[in-house]
Design an enzyme around this catalytic site. Structure first.
Site, PDB file in Angstrom:
ATOM      1  N   TYR A 140       0.847  -1.198   0.000  1.00 53.07           N
ATOM      2  CA  TYR A 140       0.000   0.000   0.000  1.00 53.07           C
ATOM      3  C   TYR A 140       0.879   1.242   0.000  1.00 53.07           C
ATOM      4  O   TYR A 140       1.863   1.304   0.723  1.00 53.07           O
ATOM      5  CB  TYR A 140      -0.865   0.037   1.259  1.00 53.07           C
ATOM      6  CG  TYR A 140      -1.802  -1.132   1.443  1.00 53.07           C
ATOM      7  CD1 TYR A 140      -1.329  -2.355   1.931  1.00 53.07           C
ATOM      8  CD2 TYR A 140      -3.149  -1.027   1.148  1.00 53.07           C
ATOM      9  CE1 TYR A 140      -2.186  -3.430   2.121  1.00 53.07           C
ATOM     10  CE2 TYR A 140      -4.017  -2.105   1.335  1.00 53.07           C
ATOM     11  CZ  TYR A 140      -3.524  -3.299   1.818  1.00 53.07           C
ATOM     12  OH  TYR A 140      -4.371  -4.357   1.995  1.00 53.07           O
ATOM     13  N   HIS A 159      -6.636   0.745  -1.657  1.00 53.13           N
ATOM     14  CA  HIS A 159      -6.311  -0.635  -1.976  1.00 53.13           C
ATOM     15  C   HIS A 159      -4.807  -0.760  -2.166  1.00 53.13           C
ATOM     16  O   HIS A 159      -4.131   0.226  -2.442  1.00 53.13           O
ATOM     17  CB  HIS A 159      -7.020  -1.062  -3.259  1.00 53.13           C
ATOM     18  CG  HIS A 159      -8.492  -1.243  -3.070  1.00 53.13           C
ATOM     19  ND1 HIS A 159      -9.023  -2.330  -2.413  1.00 53.13           N
ATOM     20  CD2 HIS A 159      -9.538  -0.470  -3.420  1.00 53.13           C
ATOM     21  CE1 HIS A 159     -10.336  -2.216  -2.389  1.00 53.13           C
ATOM     22  NE2 HIS A 159     -10.680  -1.094  -2.987  1.00 53.13           N
ATOM     23  N   LYS A 219      -3.960  -4.995  -9.823  1.00 50.52           N
ATOM     24  CA  LYS A 219      -2.750  -4.538  -9.146  1.00 50.52           C
ATOM     25  C   LYS A 219      -1.576  -4.645 -10.104  1.00 50.52           C
ATOM     26  O   LYS A 219      -1.640  -5.352 -11.091  1.00 50.52           O
ATOM     27  CB  LYS A 219      -2.492  -5.391  -7.903  1.00 50.52           C
ATOM     28  CG  LYS A 219      -3.650  -5.334  -6.917  1.00 50.52           C
ATOM     29  CD  LYS A 219      -3.320  -5.935  -5.591  1.00 50.52           C
ATOM     30  CE  LYS A 219      -4.575  -6.092  -4.740  1.00 50.52           C
ATOM     31  NZ  LYS A 219      -5.357  -4.867  -4.564  1.00 50.52           N
TER      32      LYS A 219
END
Lengths: 362, 362
Positions: free
Chosen positions: A301, A309, A340
């Site tokens: 993070y 997120h 991601k």
């Protein structure tokens, strides 16, 4: 693969000359050159094609090749190219795909396979946009080799693409870039060290006020009732930072950091490698948690995990890491699926380099 | 972990007795037993708890434990449980989570850890719903052991769950089931074998009519212009079925199936293993394509691939396959992300068993 689409035009006449294919007629040569910048115009007129170009143009019916006056069959051409060009079938699939996407493709400087011009660009006028390495899915992923390819494309400011061909001939393109991840978190300093009980593969802080303070200081671990459960990495890090005293749960005795590390490495042989990356990311202001559920070492993070997120999935790898491409492919796809970015944290002697692999459609 | 929520009620008085915790007062014991069926009521009155139950009830402030008249601290209790129960921290995390989901949990028959009653069920009245094995993410995935656990739960018609605990104490539940995948495809027989040129890790059929017929007969390979590109597995299968003659692209010479298999195994050491699963799935009326992009061996269609999506991702594994749980977890998550079911095709001497792993929330 004989002619499929010839349009209204007759295929240009081409001749096999050694390991090249030549269009002797100047007008026909010019025609093929201008529509896609295939081959090299010869000084005395005509056009010389390499075997990739010749295979592509023959397959699409734009040239008809003869050898000593007789038609030269496609199977002979493929056979010749296979003997002459290592990994021909992989290179050809990539060449073909990039051409069909409307790009002009020229040979690259080995070990890079292709230079790709921007759409509408002409050789000698436009600078190339992509540098491409063609790779078989059954090939080996080699972190050191990849790094050096990336550095050479970086030096000339090109976008570095890997074109990975699977066993059905399907292509996946990866854009490879070195990045320097940065976060915006600050971690509080603790006044007194907490007491941590080492269980097999985790550490418990049982004293409620210590547990709460430690958790609040940097989102460490996970509250379990009023206690706090830390991972071995977190516990190791906090112990090194002087924020945690480690005790063996069975005996209640204090354990030195060195002893702890030894036992952690029994549980987790790559503990040291992961710790290097964990520490590096934390010192760059990021929050690092396990990436287990995503099949990677860490999820990372940039800010408060309660309101953002995780941006990255990070995998710690040794500088000379080698694995199967299929493994890497799986990791990238997984990261993609959960929106991601995947980073490979390549751990060198003094520094850690982060390679980002991103699936793109060129 | 001292009391967090006691409600209005005082914690029940409990005493450490060896490796058990006993509530000597009958009324207090009954109270704890009735609200969640913890422990075993003693014949002379009172309640006996095991260390998992005692830790859970002490953590939630429902009992206060003393040892020889003095309060018995939580850290001592955890220490005792850690010494007495192998993998206590993993088992406790699972026990705690299942309890917090509102289930009554009882010890299982080893190597299974827990029996879980359906919500609202009482021991002795309701049959258990789940049998659970608690597993650490750093544990080893052992296909043989898993199969035998599954068979024992099958015999008593329970749902078999694996509760995998990651290093942060987060839990993922996998439902494990043996399935028999079936498709509805019929594959056409070819009249004459086609000619296939073997390149390094794929096979090309160049003759247009042969290529088209082969492709149409069972969605084999991928058309590339008017030619057909087959994977090594497809080519091997078709050659065995008498639908393909294999030729070396470099020499043009015919290659026997045995020679081909040898060279395929150089490219792909698990060629034989994959071929077993490929053949088995095809004989059950399914279409089998590479699962490379999904990080598995195969994607498998039950019907026409032009009108349906692949239902399964299948991974071929040896009967005694062992790997890290993190690897398995990654494969399941990836399959989940693309809405496919993951099957492990466990290749035995004569038969192939398919294990389905499904992430669920119990």
């Amino acid at each position: 693969m004989p002619p499929t689409e010839t349009g209204s035009r007759q295929p240009a006449r081409a001749e096999l000359r050694g390991k090249k294919v030549v269009l002797p007629d100047e007008a026909e040569g010019n025609q093929v050159y201008i529509k896609g910048y295939y081959g090299k115009p010869l000084s005395g007129g005509g056009l010389e094609l390499d075997l990739l170009e010749a295979t592509y143009l023959a397959e699409s019916g734009r040239i008809a090749i003869s050898d000593a006056g007789s038609p030269y069959p496609m199977s002979e051409l493929v056979s010749l190219a296979t003997r002459d060009i290592p990994g021909f079938e992989i290179k050809y699939i990539v060449y073909r795909d990039v051409r069909q996407r409307g790009y002009v493709v020229k040979p690259g400087t080995p070990p890079l396979d292709f230079r790709v011009l921007p759409r509408g660009g002409a050789p000698g006028k436009a600078h190339s946009k992509y540098w491409i390495a063609a790779i078989s899915e059954r090939g080996i992923f080699d972190a050191r080799a990849l790094m050096s390819l990336m550095e050479s494309t970086n030096r000339v400011r090109k976008v570095f693409l890997l074109a990975v061909v699977d066993e059905e001939g399907d292509l996946t393109y990866y854009k490879v870039k070195d990045v320097v991840p940065r976060g915006r978190l600050k971690f509080a300093q603790l006044k007194a060290p907490a007491d941590g009980l080492i269980l097999e593969d985790r550490v418990l802080v049982l004293e409620p006020s210590e547990a709460a303070a430690l958790h609040a200081s940097g989102f460490y671990g996970k509250m379990m009732g009023s206690g706090l459960q830390l991972s071995l990495l977190e516990a190791g890090y906090l112990s090194e930072e002087g924020a945690l005293n480690l005790r063996d749960a069975r005996t209640g005795k204090r354990l030195a950091w060195k002893k702890f590390r030894e036992s952690a490495m029994e549980q987790q042989p790559d503990f040291e490698l992961r710790m290097r990356v964990y520490r590096d990311l934390k010192s760059a202001g990021m929050l690092v948690k396990t990436g287990f559920k995503y099949g990677s070492h860490f999820r990372v993070y940039e800010g408060d995990p309660d309101s953002t997120h995780a941006r990255y999935l990070v995998h710690a790898i040794p500088a000379d890491y080698r694995s199967m491409w299929a493994e890497i492919s799986r990791a990238v796809r997984l990261a993609h699926g959960v929106r991601k970015e995947i980073l490979l944290g390549r751990v060198g002697e003094t520094e850690i380099e982060y390679l980002r692999l991103e699936r793109i459609r060129p």
